[in-house]
Design an enzyme around this catalytic site. Structure first.
Site, PDB file in Angstrom:
ATOM      1  N   TYR A  24      -2.745  -0.366  10.488  1.00 46.78           N
ATOM      2  CA  TYR A  24      -2.711  -0.752   9.078  1.00 46.78           C
ATOM      3  C   TYR A  24      -1.419  -0.281   8.417  1.00 46.78           C
ATOM      4  O   TYR A  24      -0.738  -1.041   7.713  1.00 46.78           O
ATOM      5  CB  TYR A  24      -3.924  -0.162   8.363  1.00 46.78           C
ATOM      6  CG  TYR A  24      -4.031  -0.510   6.899  1.00 46.78           C
ATOM      7  CD1 TYR A  24      -4.469  -1.762   6.488  1.00 46.78           C
ATOM      8  CD2 TYR A  24      -3.696   0.426   5.915  1.00 46.78           C
ATOM      9  CE1 TYR A  24      -4.579  -2.089   5.138  1.00 46.78           C
ATOM     10  CE2 TYR A  24      -3.796   0.115   4.559  1.00 46.78           C
ATOM     11  CZ  TYR A  24      -4.237  -1.137   4.183  1.00 46.78           C
ATOM     12  OH  TYR A  24      -4.347  -1.460   2.850  1.00 46.78           O
ATOM     13  N   SER A  63       0.842  -1.204   0.000  1.00 52.09           N
ATOM     14  CA  SER A  63       0.000   0.000   0.000  1.00 52.09           C
ATOM     15  C   SER A  63       0.865   1.237   0.000  1.00 52.09           C
ATOM     16  O   SER A  63       2.007   1.219   0.488  1.00 52.09           O
ATOM     17  CB  SER A  63      -0.905   0.016   1.234  1.00 52.09           C
ATOM     18  OG  SER A  63      -1.590   1.252   1.358  1.00 52.09           O
TER      19      SER A  63
END
Length: 713
Positions: A603, A590
């Site tokens: 995250y 990501s």
């Protein structure tokens, strides 16, 4: 011809599938009835192997040039399959022109030149290329003809005294033509066989081709169909009555099989090793079966005698090679020490390759094509089963089916006489037939991922599904997996419909569980022979400030994203090392791995761990030719699971917008002002594994529309 009472028709060894109501719908259209009959015959693999045999019909039609009635023969075109035959897959020829080719036929040494002359006989301009079997049908006078490769008939045809058995079994109603490669001369021999029988007052209902197959016929599509079934039924019944009569089947059982579950486990462990050996020239796809017919053969006393003989029917031989490789491993061999197993198997593969090379050198002719891949196609593992390897899953599966046909033939021939295979020169002349070589040269160029096997975690939906779809489109075999069984099944059915049953398999996979992961990798090895591409895509997302974050949420993120990537990669690496020709691991990370955004400690830090684990694996696995790379998406909203469970609400809160405004917000903040879709991530993954970046590892590819804070520095 058959006088069977159709109202009481029952068969034990073949399937009677004729539907009179369906036939009545086609009444008056002989070509449609011929295709209907063909499809029924091809639906029963006991009657003929996939793609094998041929069927035809002769009709009267109007010559488009003169308007006069003319005789036309419709026949399955080259390369087709009677089970799936349509009118578009047929060739239609002027029968008189075809028969007149006898006037220019120069003899058996000029067989191949006749094939091009078939084109001068074409009646229907939409015809498929006529097959080599065309004259075999053309020189017989019957309206409907079936040429099949039934195991029961070939068992008699391949028996040492098959001619005598045929004569006695059918009381002279089935003729005999000894082995010869299909072609124009064989068509003339069929005609001569029929004429000789008629001269002797015999009315034939068929002809047996030595080591090859069976011809049968009828005045109508139905008569031909029933005649074919009756002849094959009689052959099968004769074999059944003789199994074990003079001696045990295959000389009796020599060893016991492992239990079924143990066979699967053993096969899954050894398959990648075998695949590595069989892929020395090009990457192969595997198929495994522990069919009872295979086990009866591989566990028998006669295995060592019969396996080296190879197959008899040309269709079988073309797909299975001159002979199989029989493994000397014990059924419960300890496969833990992979290096030791490879060392133990290497001499057998070297010996097979030398045997094949010697066979080629001994049989080649001045104009023979270059020697092809010398590796075995069929590998027999006593006590476990049979592996087959080919350029794609369909060919590997078909090779397995063909060899089972061959096992059936050997079983039958040995029960009534003695099995005989094709002489090596005859086998070579088929395998390296210039017409077959021309077919191979006409085949389309393989796609970029042909011969490769991909497991994309979380491919039941979202980004993972898009990646798996892209890989399948580019020729890969894919293993659909997810923790959710309904998603797996739905995607599996969708992919099977789109790409065919041979391109896809399925398994449940919980990436946080080692046993689940090992089972999924084993499923991939059983389905295709191993795995070449691992994409760690499965994930979740939780958007909370560090003060709001719970320990359970933190652990869940790290378990799925970081530990999951570790567990799946480790299992995949083990298989890739067994195969020995490298592979690809792509980790879906990501933009958040490098961007310190709000409400994202769990995250974002887990993604950073994934990114660095990618670099560490790339550094460690280079010597194994295993490339490890990263794709960094951002804001993939469409069909993505990460937007469930409050993530969208959390991100909207962090940026001070509504959930509905998120897509536009994310696009606006990118340099390209673009919304990112799952297909964009799939394309990035393909860029890494498609071949153009085969010397790239440890790299990251951002697919975020351009987020400057996410630039690598």
């Amino acid at each position: 011809m058959s006088n069977t009472n159709t109202e009481n028709m029952t068969f034990k060894h073949v399937s009677y599938l004729w539907d009179e109501a369906k036939a009545q719908e086609l009444a008056g259209d002989e070509v449609a009835l011929f295709i209907y009959r063909s499809n029924l015959l091809g639906a029963d693999l006991r009657l003929t192997n996939y793609g094998g045999g041929n069927t035809s019909v002769k009709i009267t039609d109007k010559d488009p040039l003169t308007g006069a009635d003319t005789e036309v023969m419709w026949i399955k075109g080259s390369g087709g399959d009677i089970g799936t035959l349509t009118k578009a897959g047929c060739a239609a020829l002027y029968l008189e022109r075809l028969r007149n080719l006898e006037n220019v036929y120069r003899g058996i040494e000029f067989e191949d030149e006749m094939v091009e002359l078939f084109n001068h006989c074409i009646f229907d301009l939409a015809s498929k290329a006529p097959s080599i079997d065309t004259p075999l049908h053309g020189f017989l006078p019957f309206k409907h003809i079936d040429h099949l490769h039934p195991d029961a008939a070939i068992a008699i045809a391949a028996a040492k005294d098959g001619k005598k058995i045929t004569e006695e079994l059918f009381d002279g109603e089935i003729g005999w033509v000894g082995w010869q490669r299909p072609g124009f001369d064989l068509g003339l021999q069929l005609r001569a066989c029929l004429e000789e029988a008629e001269k002797n007052g015999k009315k034939l209902r068929g002809i047996m081709l030595g080591s090859h197959g069976l011809f049968t016929w009828g005045d109508t599509a139905y008569e031909s169909y029933v005649n074919t079934l009756e002849v094959i039924e009689k052959c099968a019944e004769y074999l059944e009555n003789n199994y074990g009569k003079s001696r045990p089947v295959f000389g009796g059982q020599k060893i016991d099989s492992l239990a079924q579950e143990a066979r699967k486990v053993q096969a899954a462990k050894v398959a990648p090793i075998l695949r590595g050996f069989c892929s020395s020239e090009r990457q192969m796809i595997g198929h495994f079966t522990d069919d009872n017919r295979v086990l009866e053969f591989v566990n028998s006393n006669d295995l060592d005698k019969l396996a080296p003989l190879g197959t008899s029917c040309p269709d079988h031989f073309l797909r299975t090679k001159i002979s199989p490789l029989v493994l000397t491993l014990s059924p419960n061999e300890d496969l833990t020490d992979v290096a030791a197993i490879k060392e133990k198997l290497a001499p057998a593969f070297e010996a097979y390759r030398k045997m094949y090379s010697d066979y080629y050198q001994a049989c080649k002719r001045d104009n023979s094509p270059a020697m092809r891949d010398p590796n075995p196609v069929v590998i027999l593992y006593p006590g476990v089963g049979m592996f087959t390897f080919a350029k794609d899953k369909t060919m590997a599966r078909l090779a397995s089916e063909y060899y089972i046909n061959a096992v059936n033939v050997m079983k039958g021939a040995e029960a009534v006489s003695e099995y005989t295979s094709l002489p090596h020169q005859e086998a070579f002349d088929i395998e390296y037939w210039l017409l077959e070589e021309a077919k191979l040269q006409r085949m389309p160029k393989p796609k970029a991922l042909s011969g490769r096997i991909a497991l994309v975690t979380g491919s039941g939906g979202g980004i993972g599904k898009a990646i798996a779809k892209k890989f399948a489109e580019e020729g890969a075999c894919v293993i659909i997996n997810d923790i959710n069984e309904e998603r797996v099944q739905a995607t599996f059915e969708e992919f099977t419909k789109k790409f065919g049953k041979d391109a896809v398999s399925k398994t449940l996979l919980n990436v946080t569980d080692t046993d689940s992961t090992v089972n999924a990798i084993d499923d991939a090895s059983l389905a295709f022979g191993g795995v070449d591409i691992i994409v760690n895509n499965a994930g979740i997302s939780i958007s909370k400030s560090i003060a709001e974050h719970s320990l359970e949420e933190w652990d869940r993120l790290y378990d799925i994203l970081v530990k999951g990537q570790f567990i799946v990669s480790k299992a995949g690496i083990e298989v890739m090392r067994k195969q020995g020709f490298g592979g690809d691991i792509v980790n879906i990370v990501s933009k958040n791995a490098v961007v310190a955004g709000p409400n994202n400690p769990g995250y974002g830090s887990a993604k950073a761990a994934q990114a660095h684990l990618t670099r560490l694996m790339a550094a460690e696995l280079g010597a194994d030719k295993i490339r490890v790379n990263t794709v960094n998406p951002d804001a993939v909203i469409s069909d993505s699971n990460i937007w469930s469970g409050g993530w969208a609400e959390g991100r909207a809160k962090a940026y001070g917008v509504t959930v509905a405004e998120l897509p536009a917000y994310y696009a606006k903040r990118t340099l390209l002002n673009e919304i990112i879709l799952p297909d964009d991530i799939a394309n990035a993954c393909y860029a890494f594994v498609g071949g153009l970046l085969s010397k790239s590892t440890g790299n990251a590819l951002n697919v975020d529309g351009g987020v400057s804070m996410g630039f690598y520095r």
